[in-house]
Design an enzyme around this catalytic site. Structure first.
Site, PDB file in Angstrom:
ATOM      1  N   ASN A 198       0.862  -1.193   0.000  1.00  0.00           N
ATOM      2  CA  ASN A 198       0.000   0.000   0.000  1.00  0.00           C
ATOM      3  C   ASN A 198       0.893   1.235   0.000  1.00  0.00           C
ATOM      4  O   ASN A 198       1.480   1.587   1.017  1.00  0.00           O
ATOM      5  CB  ASN A 198      -0.883  -0.041   1.260  1.00  0.00           C
ATOM      6  CG  ASN A 198      -1.737   1.206   1.401  1.00  0.00           C
ATOM      7  OD1 ASN A 198      -1.823   2.025   0.479  1.00  0.00           O
ATOM      8  ND2 ASN A 198      -2.371   1.359   2.554  1.00  0.00           N
ATOM      9  N   LYS A 226       0.016   4.262  -0.361  1.00  0.00           N
ATOM     10  CA  LYS A 226      -0.668   5.440   0.207  1.00  0.00           C
ATOM     11  C   LYS A 226      -0.460   6.656  -0.707  1.00  0.00           C
ATOM     12  O   LYS A 226      -0.303   6.501  -1.909  1.00  0.00           O
ATOM     13  CB  LYS A 226      -0.184   5.694   1.634  1.00  0.00           C
ATOM     14  CG  LYS A 226      -0.270   4.427   2.492  1.00  0.00           C
ATOM     15  CD  LYS A 226      -0.068   4.668   3.950  1.00  0.00           C
ATOM     16  CE  LYS A 226      -0.191   3.341   4.700  1.00  0.00           C
ATOM     17  NZ  LYS A 226      -0.105   3.465   6.141  1.00  0.00           N
ATOM     18  N   HIS A 273      -9.524   1.362   4.728  1.00  0.00           N
ATOM     19  CA  HIS A 273      -8.277   1.573   5.479  1.00  0.00           C
ATOM     20  C   HIS A 273      -8.543   2.562   6.616  1.00  0.00           C
ATOM     21  O   HIS A 273      -9.324   3.502   6.450  1.00  0.00           O
ATOM     22  CB  HIS A 273      -7.197   2.107   4.538  1.00  0.00           C
ATOM     23  CG  HIS A 273      -5.835   2.062   5.155  1.00  0.00           C
ATOM     24  ND1 HIS A 273      -5.419   2.990   6.075  1.00  0.00           N
ATOM     25  CD2 HIS A 273      -4.814   1.175   5.024  1.00  0.00           C
ATOM     26  CE1 HIS A 273      -4.193   2.685   6.466  1.00  0.00           C
ATOM     27  NE2 HIS A 273      -3.809   1.582   5.842  1.00  0.00           N
ATOM     28  N   GLU A 313      -6.961   4.956   7.664  1.00  0.00           N
ATOM     29  CA  GLU A 313      -6.695   6.357   7.295  1.00  0.00           C
ATOM     30  C   GLU A 313      -7.881   6.959   6.545  1.00  0.00           C
ATOM     31  O   GLU A 313      -8.138   8.159   6.621  1.00  0.00           O
ATOM     32  CB  GLU A 313      -5.405   6.425   6.468  1.00  0.00           C
ATOM     33  CG  GLU A 313      -4.181   6.154   7.339  1.00  0.00           C
ATOM     34  CD  GLU A 313      -2.983   5.592   6.582  1.00  0.00           C
ATOM     35  OE1 GLU A 313      -2.983   5.610   5.341  1.00  0.00           O
ATOM     36  OE2 GLU A 313      -2.046   5.122   7.257  1.00  0.00           O
ATOM     37  N   GLU A 321      -5.574  -4.651  10.708  1.00  0.00           N
ATOM     38  CA  GLU A 321      -4.544  -3.628  10.835  1.00  0.00           C
ATOM     39  C   GLU A 321      -4.807  -2.783  12.082  1.00  0.00           C
ATOM     40  O   GLU A 321      -5.556  -1.799  12.024  1.00  0.00           O
ATOM     41  CB  GLU A 321      -4.555  -2.701   9.615  1.00  0.00           C
ATOM     42  CG  GLU A 321      -4.253  -3.373   8.306  1.00  0.00           C
ATOM     43  CD  GLU A 321      -3.621  -2.402   7.330  1.00  0.00           C
ATOM     44  OE1 GLU A 321      -2.528  -2.697   6.856  1.00  0.00           O
ATOM     45  OE2 GLU A 321      -4.211  -1.341   7.070  1.00  0.00           O
ATOM     46  N   GLY A 373       2.405   2.435  10.613  1.00  0.00           N
ATOM     47  CA  GLY A 373       3.409   3.481  10.430  1.00  0.00           C
ATOM     48  C   GLY A 373       4.200   3.815  11.687  1.00  0.00           C
ATOM     49  O   GLY A 373       4.899   4.827  11.731  1.00  0.00           O
ATOM     50  N   SER A 422       3.237  -1.976  10.147  1.00  0.00           N
ATOM     51  CA  SER A 422       4.696  -1.961  10.360  1.00  0.00           C
ATOM     52  C   SER A 422       5.405  -3.259   9.967  1.00  0.00           C
ATOM     53  O   SER A 422       6.440  -3.607  10.537  1.00  0.00           O
ATOM     54  CB  SER A 422       5.026  -1.591  11.808  1.00  0.00           C
ATOM     55  OG  SER A 422       4.643  -0.248  12.066  1.00  0.00           O
TER      56      SER A 422
HETATM   57  P1  PGA Z   1       2.719   0.430   7.511  1.00  0.00           P
HETATM   58  O1  PGA Z   1       1.293   0.621   6.823  1.00  0.00           O
HETATM   59  O2  PGA Z   1       3.293  -0.854   7.008  1.00  0.00           O
HETATM   60  O3  PGA Z   1       3.514   1.628   7.071  1.00  0.00           O
HETATM   61  O4  PGA Z   1       2.501   0.395   8.983  1.00  0.00           O
HETATM   62  C1  PGA Z   1       0.413  -0.453   6.674  1.00  0.00           C
HETATM   63  C2  PGA Z   1      -0.913   0.060   6.203  1.00  0.00           C
HETATM   64  O5  PGA Z   1      -1.358   1.105   6.678  1.00  0.00           O
HETATM   65  O6  PGA Z   1      -1.565  -0.555   5.344  1.00  0.00           O
END
Ligand code: PGA
Length: 229
Positions: A11, A13, A103, A105, A152, A158, A189
């Site tokens: 992803n 983003k 997601h 976010e 998640e 992140g 992560s």
């Molecule tokens: P990350 O993001 O690996 O940077 O923690 C995962 C995600 O939000 O899908």
């Protein structure tokens, strides 16, 4: 780890310019060529760039003959028509086979709720896109007919802090009991340094790395790790 096919879904983003997308594919192609012996037959790799880059991602994937599927990071809850700014399912389908929906976010920054997310899943399914539906915990609502569920935890996204693999596996088992037809992924992560901790879990069918997927070398290493679990 489950012994059927595993997914590694990158992803990206809201990251990368066109040039950086091209660079990523050039490097990934080189890694793929240099490691021709890597056995990736049990892995489905999906890369999810931002909308403006779906076209070039598909083009480079085809040109380099890479074993990569293309995914979008979002989809309009509406069909094509008078919805300014929206990217509808038929547009995405021209370039992608998968779409991330729900997601955390999107839930947090764009106030997406169960209703709108269910509409998005419906739009994806009716055109033949596979939704990758993200949930922050095991009890979150999941629309019916969702093929892939990604657990998640928000605190792990992140932050560099990963869920304890056994704990993530428990959540995956719980989700599989709730949705027996679903594939369950873990995201938060994931990196080449910590993915080895998941080698013995039974119920997780793959991973959804964000930050680590931006770097083709790290993404490649995650794929190779997962292929030998
Ligand atoms: P990350 O993001 O690996 O940077 O923690 C995962 C995600 O939000 O899908």
């Amino acid at each position: 780890m489950a012994n059927h096919k595993k997914y590694i879904v990158g992803n990206w983003k809201s990251n990368k310019t066109l040039t950086q997308v091209e660079e990523w594919f050039n490097i990934f192609h080189r890694l793929y060529k240099e490691n021709k012996n890597a056995d990736l037959h049990n892995i489905i790799v999906v890369v999810c760039p931002a909308f403006p880059h779906l076209f070039i991602a598909k083009k480079l994937r085809d040109q380099y003959k890479l074993p990569i599927e293309i995914g979008a990071q979002d989809i309009s809850p509406y069909s094509a028509g008078a919805y300014t700014g929206a990217v509808s399912s038929n547009m995405i389908k021209e370039f992608a086979g998968y779409v991330i929906i729900g997601h955390s976010e999107r839930r947090k920054n764009f106030l997406e709720d169960d209703h709108i997310l269910t509409q998005k899943v419906t739009r994806a399914k009716e055109i033949g896109l596979t939704p990758i539906y993200c949930v922050p915990d095991k009890n979150t609502y999941v629309p019916k007919d969702t093929d892939i569920v990604a657990y998640e935890p928000v605190w792990a996204i992140g932050t560099g802090k990963i869920e304890i693999p056994e704990k993530a596996d428990e959540v995956a088992l719980f989700l599989k009991n709730r949705f027996p037809e679903s594939v369950v992924l873990y995201g938060g992560s994931v990196s080449p340094d910590n993915i080895g901790g998941f080698s013995t879990v039974k119920n997780i069918d793959g991973f959804l790395p964000g930050g680590a997927s931006l770097d083709p070398q790290k993404f490649w290493e995650i794929i190779v790790h997962a292929s030998i679990f």
